[in-house]
Design an enzyme around this catalytic site. Structure first.
Site, mmCIF file in Angstrom:
data_model
loop_
_atom_site.group_PDB
_atom_site.id
_atom_site.type_symbol
_atom_site.label_atom_id
_atom_site.label_comp_id
_atom_site.label_asym_id
_atom_site.label_seq_id
_atom_site.Cartn_x
_atom_site.Cartn_y
_atom_site.Cartn_z
ATOM 1 N N ASN A 5 0.453 2.901 4.869
ATOM 2 C CA ASN A 5 -0.077 3.390 3.599
ATOM 3 C C ASN A 5 -1.304 4.296 3.805
ATOM 4 O O ASN A 5 -2.395 3.809 4.090
ATOM 5 C CB ASN A 5 -0.421 2.173 2.731
ATOM 6 N N GLU B 205 6.137 -7.799 7.598
ATOM 7 C CA GLU B 205 5.332 -8.753 6.831
ATOM 8 C C GLU B 205 6.117 -10.039 6.671
ATOM 9 O O GLU B 205 7.157 -10.060 6.028
ATOM 10 C CB GLU B 205 4.961 -8.175 5.455
ATOM 11 N N ASP C 206 -4.272 -6.467 4.462
ATOM 12 C CA ASP C 206 -3.233 -6.885 3.538
ATOM 13 C C ASP C 206 -3.865 -7.103 2.171
ATOM 14 O O ASP C 206 -4.903 -7.759 2.061
ATOM 15 C CB ASP C 206 -2.532 -8.148 4.027
ATOM 16 N N GLY D 6 -1.103 3.387 -6.317
ATOM 17 C CA GLY D 6 -0.880 1.951 -6.482
ATOM 18 C C GLY D 6 -1.228 1.449 -7.873
ATOM 19 O O GLY D 6 -0.965 2.118 -8.894
ATOM 20 N N ASP E 103 -4.127 1.122 -9.155
ATOM 21 C CA ASP E 103 -5.417 1.632 -9.666
ATOM 22 C C ASP E 103 -5.402 1.919 -11.173
ATOM 23 O O ASP E 103 -6.367 1.568 -11.864
ATOM 24 C CB ASP E 103 -5.840 2.923 -8.929
ATOM 25 N N LYS F 26 -14.580 3.485 -7.202
ATOM 26 C CA LYS F 26 -14.167 2.127 -6.850
ATOM 27 C C LYS F 26 -14.765 1.619 -5.544
ATOM 28 O O LYS F 26 -14.935 0.420 -5.373
ATOM 29 C CB LYS F 26 -12.632 2.012 -6.859
ATOM 30 N N HIS G 98 -12.171 -4.463 -3.831
ATOM 31 C CA HIS G 98 -11.793 -5.573 -2.943
ATOM 32 C C HIS G 98 -11.825 -5.124 -1.487
ATOM 33 O O HIS G 98 -12.263 -5.846 -0.606
ATOM 34 C CB HIS G 98 -10.409 -6.109 -3.345
ATOM 35 N N ARG G 99 -11.397 -3.894 -1.261
ATOM 36 C CA ARG G 99 -11.391 -3.323 0.100
ATOM 37 C C ARG G 99 -12.819 -3.156 0.614
ATOM 38 O O ARG G 99 -13.118 -3.510 1.746
ATOM 39 C CB ARG G 99 -10.657 -1.973 0.042
HETATM 40 P P1 ITT Z 1 0.686 -1.779 5.054
HETATM 41 O O1 ITT Z 1 1.648 -1.007 5.880
HETATM 42 O O2 ITT Z 1 -0.739 -1.575 5.473
HETATM 43 O O3 ITT Z 1 1.028 -3.241 4.916
HETATM 44 P P2 ITT Z 1 1.349 -1.691 2.208
HETATM 45 O O4 ITT Z 1 1.360 -0.568 1.224
HETATM 46 O O5 ITT Z 1 2.610 -2.445 2.455
HETATM 47 O O6 ITT Z 1 0.743 -1.127 3.577
HETATM 48 P P3 ITT Z 1 -0.084 -4.086 1.242
HETATM 49 O O7 ITT Z 1 1.116 -4.955 1.354
HETATM 50 O O8 ITT Z 1 -1.341 -4.549 1.857
HETATM 51 O O9 ITT Z 1 0.175 -2.625 1.774
HETATM 52 O O10 ITT Z 1 -0.491 -3.735 -0.257
HETATM 53 C C1 ITT Z 1 0.162 -4.116 -1.356
HETATM 54 C C2 ITT Z 1 0.225 -3.033 -2.389
HETATM 55 O O11 ITT Z 1 -0.864 -3.204 -3.296
HETATM 56 C C3 ITT Z 1 0.115 -1.585 -1.910
HETATM 57 O O12 ITT Z 1 1.346 -1.087 -1.506
HETATM 58 C C4 ITT Z 1 -0.392 -0.880 -3.176
HETATM 59 O O13 ITT Z 1 0.670 -0.570 -4.015
HETATM 60 C C5 ITT Z 1 -1.255 -1.967 -3.813
HETATM 61 N N1 ITT Z 1 -2.683 -1.787 -3.522
HETATM 62 C C6 ITT Z 1 -3.412 -2.308 -2.515
HETATM 63 N N2 ITT Z 1 -4.697 -1.925 -2.589
HETATM 64 C C7 ITT Z 1 -4.794 -1.129 -3.665
HETATM 65 C C8 ITT Z 1 -5.835 -0.405 -4.276
HETATM 66 O O14 ITT Z 1 -7.066 -0.390 -3.797
HETATM 67 N N3 ITT Z 1 -5.559 0.309 -5.370
HETATM 68 C C9 ITT Z 1 -4.324 0.321 -5.885
HETATM 69 N N4 ITT Z 1 -3.273 -0.304 -5.384
HETATM 70 C C10 ITT Z 1 -3.501 -1.035 -4.281
#
Ligand code: ITT
Length: 175
Positions: free
Chosen positions: A8, A35, A63, A137, A139, A156, A161-162
């Protein structure tokens, strides 16, 4: 130099923006790690183990999960899949008549140099009635507590959270 392993790019962009402020160099390694099913910490632990096997150097994975109270915690650890399938419109539809819009965004940052350490950031908030702003995402639908508008409409990094999880990481890493 630390590597950030993720599929991502949006996540990496924010991680880089945050770590830049602490003069920590981070490089993107675009890879999709498997995962496993489980709690968010278990998923992160599994991902960092696999990432370290590949990178064999300092590495971070992250994650994230969005937990919505009205939906008993859904999408939670399925946040990525749910975003790709029903997306924000689907979530808003599920939340159409919801009285309780409480939600929280959780980030688990896992670091490894052979030795692994986890850091967690949690932001309480609400699911908006409608999408607000243009971003990636969830957001546009997540309103952090104390704000009147979504992650998509605010700076943000100050509260996300990040950021919270990464600040914990930086405190430990620099000490
Ligand atoms: P990885 O390869 O790093 O796992 P991923 O997209 O699968 O990437 P996650 O499972 O950690 O990532 O994240 C879950 C989802 O949550 C991600 O795909 C986004 O859609 C959403 N997300 C995570 N952090 C976000 C943020 O800061 N703002 C908006 N959406 C977010």
């Amino acid at each position: 130099m630390i590597y950030f392993v993720s599929s991502n790019k949006n996540k990496f962009r924010e991680v880089k923006r945050i770590l830049d402020r602490y003069n920590i160099d981070i490089e993107f390694k675009e890879l999709s790690l498997i995962e496993i099913q489980g709690e968010i910490e278990e998923i992160a632990k599994h991902k960092i183990k696999d990432a370290y096997k590949i990178i064999k150097d300092e590495v971070i994975v992250e994650d994230d999960a969005l937990f919505i109270d009205e939906l008993n915690g859904f999408p939670g650890v399925y946040s990525s899949y749910v975003y790709k399938t029903i997306g924000n419109d689907g979530i808003l539809k599920l939340m159409k008549d919801a009285k309780n819009r409480d939600a929280r965004f959780v980030s688990v940052i896992a670091y490894s140099n052979g030795y692994t350490k986890l850091f967690k950031g949690i932001v309480e908030g609400f699911i908006a009635e409608n999408k607000q702003g243009v971003s990636w995402g969830y957001d546009p639908i997540f309103i952090p507590k104390g704000y009147t508008t979504t992650y998509a409409m605010i700076e943000k990094d100050k509260i996300s959270h990040r950021s919270m999880a990464l600040k914990e990481f930086v405190r430990w890493y620099k000490s």
